[in-house]
Design a protein around this motif. Structure first.
Motif, PDB file in Angstrom:
ATOM      1  N   UNK A 290      52.012  54.504  38.145  1.00  9.05           N
ATOM      2  CA  UNK A 290      51.955  53.553  37.030  1.00  9.05           C
ATOM      3  C   UNK A 290      51.365  52.217  37.474  1.00  9.05           C
ATOM      4  N   UNK A 291      51.768  51.734  38.650  1.00  9.71           N
ATOM      5  CA  UNK A 291      51.284  50.435  39.126  1.00  9.71           C
ATOM      6  C   UNK A 291      49.783  50.444  39.381  1.00  9.71           C
ATOM      7  N   UNK A 292      49.278  51.550  39.954  1.00 10.91           N
ATOM      8  CA  UNK A 292      47.863  51.595  40.331  1.00 10.91           C
ATOM      9  C   UNK A 292      46.946  51.951  39.168  1.00 10.91           C
ATOM     10  N   UNK A 293      47.520  52.335  38.039  1.00  4.91           N
ATOM     11  CA  UNK A 293      46.691  52.668  36.882  1.00  4.91           C
ATOM     12  C   UNK A 293      46.990  51.740  35.708  1.00  4.91           C
ATOM     13  N   UNK A 294      48.181  51.831  35.145  1.00  6.55           N
ATOM     14  CA  UNK A 294      48.513  51.005  33.979  1.00  6.55           C
ATOM     15  C   UNK A 294      48.389  49.511  34.302  1.00  6.55           C
ATOM     16  N   UNK A 295      49.112  49.042  35.305  1.00 11.60           N
ATOM     17  CA  UNK A 295      49.080  47.618  35.637  1.00 11.60           C
ATOM     18  C   UNK A 295      47.689  47.175  36.055  1.00 11.60           C
ATOM     19  N   UNK A 296      47.090  47.937  36.964  1.00 11.90           N
ATOM     20  CA  UNK A 296      45.791  47.536  37.508  1.00 11.90           C
ATOM     21  C   UNK A 296      44.720  47.489  36.431  1.00 11.90           C
ATOM     22  N   UNK A 297      44.666  48.502  35.574  1.00 16.40           N
ATOM     23  CA  UNK A 297      43.612  48.538  34.564  1.00 16.40           C
ATOM     24  C   UNK A 297      43.848  47.539  33.437  1.00 16.40           C
ATOM     25  N   UNK A 298      45.108  47.331  33.048  1.00 20.27           N
ATOM     26  CA  UNK A 298      45.377  46.313  32.030  1.00 20.27           C
ATOM     27  C   UNK A 298      44.927  44.945  32.532  1.00 20.27           C
ATOM     28  N   UNK A 299      45.214  44.639  33.803  1.00 22.14           N
ATOM     29  CA  UNK A 299      44.764  43.378  34.385  1.00 22.14           C
ATOM     30  C   UNK A 299      43.249  43.320  34.497  1.00 22.14           C
ATOM     31  N   UNK A 300      42.669  44.385  35.061  1.00 23.96           N
ATOM     32  CA  UNK A 300      41.237  44.372  35.341  1.00 23.96           C
ATOM     33  C   UNK A 300      40.406  44.329  34.075  1.00 23.96           C
ATOM     34  N   UNK A 301      40.728  45.164  33.088  1.00 23.09           N
ATOM     35  CA  UNK A 301      39.912  45.211  31.877  1.00 23.09           C
ATOM     36  C   UNK A 301      40.013  43.910  31.091  1.00 23.09           C
ATOM     37  N   UNK A 302      41.193  43.288  31.103  1.00 22.55           N
ATOM     38  CA  UNK A 302      41.331  41.989  30.425  1.00 22.55           C
ATOM     39  C   UNK A 302      40.466  40.936  31.109  1.00 22.55           C
ATOM     40  N   UNK A 303      40.508  40.901  32.441  1.00 18.91           N
ATOM     41  CA  UNK A 303      39.691  39.931  33.176  1.00 18.91           C
ATOM     42  C   UNK A 303      38.202  40.176  32.939  1.00 18.91           C
ATOM     43  N   UNK A 304      37.773  41.429  33.028  1.00 17.50           N
ATOM     44  CA  UNK A 304      36.352  41.739  32.856  1.00 17.50           C
ATOM     45  C   UNK A 304      35.871  41.375  31.457  1.00 17.50           C
ATOM     46  N   UNK A 305      36.710  41.631  30.462  1.00 17.83           N
ATOM     47  CA  UNK A 305      36.347  41.290  29.087  1.00 17.83           C
ATOM     48  C   UNK A 305      36.296  39.780  28.898  1.00 17.83           C
ATOM     49  N   UNK A 306      37.343  39.080  29.396  1.00 17.93           N
ATOM     50  CA  UNK A 306      37.443  37.639  29.169  1.00 17.93           C
ATOM     51  C   UNK A 306      36.378  36.871  29.941  1.00 17.93           C
ATOM     52  N   UNK A 307      36.007  37.368  31.113  1.00 18.89           N
ATOM     53  CA  UNK A 307      34.999  36.689  31.943  1.00 18.89           C
ATOM     54  C   UNK A 307      33.580  37.018  31.505  1.00 18.89           C
ATOM     55  N   UNK A 308      33.430  37.903  30.542  1.00 16.12           N
ATOM     56  CA  UNK A 308      32.098  38.256  30.061  1.00 16.12           C
ATOM     57  C   UNK A 308      31.403  39.319  30.886  1.00 16.12           C
ATOM     58  N   UNK A 309      32.119  39.905  31.859  1.00 22.83           N
ATOM     59  CA  UNK A 309      31.496  40.925  32.708  1.00 22.83           C
ATOM     60  C   UNK A 309      31.172  42.172  31.894  1.00 22.83           C
ATOM     61  N   UNK A 310      32.091  42.594  31.023  1.00 24.66           N
ATOM     62  CA  UNK A 310      31.834  43.779  30.210  1.00 24.66           C
ATOM     63  C   UNK A 310      30.616  43.575  29.304  1.00 24.66           C
TER      64      UNK A 310
END
Length: 246
Positions: A61-81
């Protein structure tokens, strides 16, 4: 170059970027192992049979749910996506690389726990390797899809730790990571059985402890599959490449 070849190249890039971020590596690998060592050091052999499958579930759960929720939010908010969407790299190849990186972290974490249970805690090798493989894959698919879906409700890149912990911490305590979930009050037992983590842990318990076959775990597989379908629907339904688009 084919879509699969591009996905492989981006996956390799994600692996390199992951190891260049010591903080991410710490929370993905070291933190669950700290839990395993601390609880393992003070637990009896019988309690270890509960804790080892629980920590395996926590790690997935930590390496998928937590990691991806954090990563996808950052990538979206920073304009990377948004920038990646404007490149020739297919969106599917990009996302496959990101998701593959998270899946690899989960698999490595489970492998570490297998070796720790064998050599540090003398529990032996898993009694059912098929259970181990199947529930690792099911857990990764379930929590990865839920992590991406959950990222859609996180408002900005400063909020993910608070949002993910609202889900992660109650779930690991309710779902019997550190104790036998069958010994809790009935209302907590019912809540746990409605959530996916306890069913992933049940699968790992079959792998590490009981040797139960997949036929004995069909209800657990069904619940995980239901949550996976919900996660995939939410991930697709709420997907956006940029933080301002609806």
């Amino acid at each position: 170059m084919s879509t699969s070849a591009l996905a492989w190249r981006h996956y390799r890039l994600e692996r390199k970027m992951f190891w260049r971020n010591p903080t991410a590596a710490f929370f993905s690998f070291v933190l669950p192992l700290i839990f395993l060592v601390l609880f393992g050091a003070i637990s009896s052999q019988e309690n270890l049979k509960i804790i080892v499958p629980g920590i395996a579930g926590l790690s997935v759960m930590a390496t998928t749910f937590n990691a991806l929720a954090n990563q996808m939010t950052f990538l979206r908010d920073a304009g990377v996506l948004k920038r990646m969407h404007g490149t020739p790299l297919p969106g599917g190849s990009y996302l496959a690389g990101v998701l593959g990186n998270a899946a690899t972290n989960a698999a490595v974490q489970v492998a570490i726990i297998v070796f720790a249970s064998r050599f540090a805690f003398d529990l032996g090798w898993p009694k059912n390797w098929l259970d181990l493989a199947v529930f690792t894959l099911l857990g990764v698919a379930c929590f990865a899809s839920l992590g991406v879906a959950f990222s859609h409700v996180i408002p900005n890149s400063e909020a993910p730790p608070a949002y993910t912990n609202i889900v992660f911490l109650p779930m690991i305590f309710i779902s019997g990571v550190f104790y036998d979930v069958n010994e809790v009050p009935q209302f907590m037992h019912d809540i746990a059985n409605a959530l996916p983590l306890v069913h992933v842990i049940n699968g790992f318990s079959g792998a590490f402890v009981t040797g139960a076959g997949l036929n004995d775990l069909l209800s657990d597989i069904a619940v995980i599959a239901l949550w996976t379908a919900l996660g995939v629907w939410g991930a697709i339904r709420g997907w956006r490449w940029d933080s301002s688009s609806g």
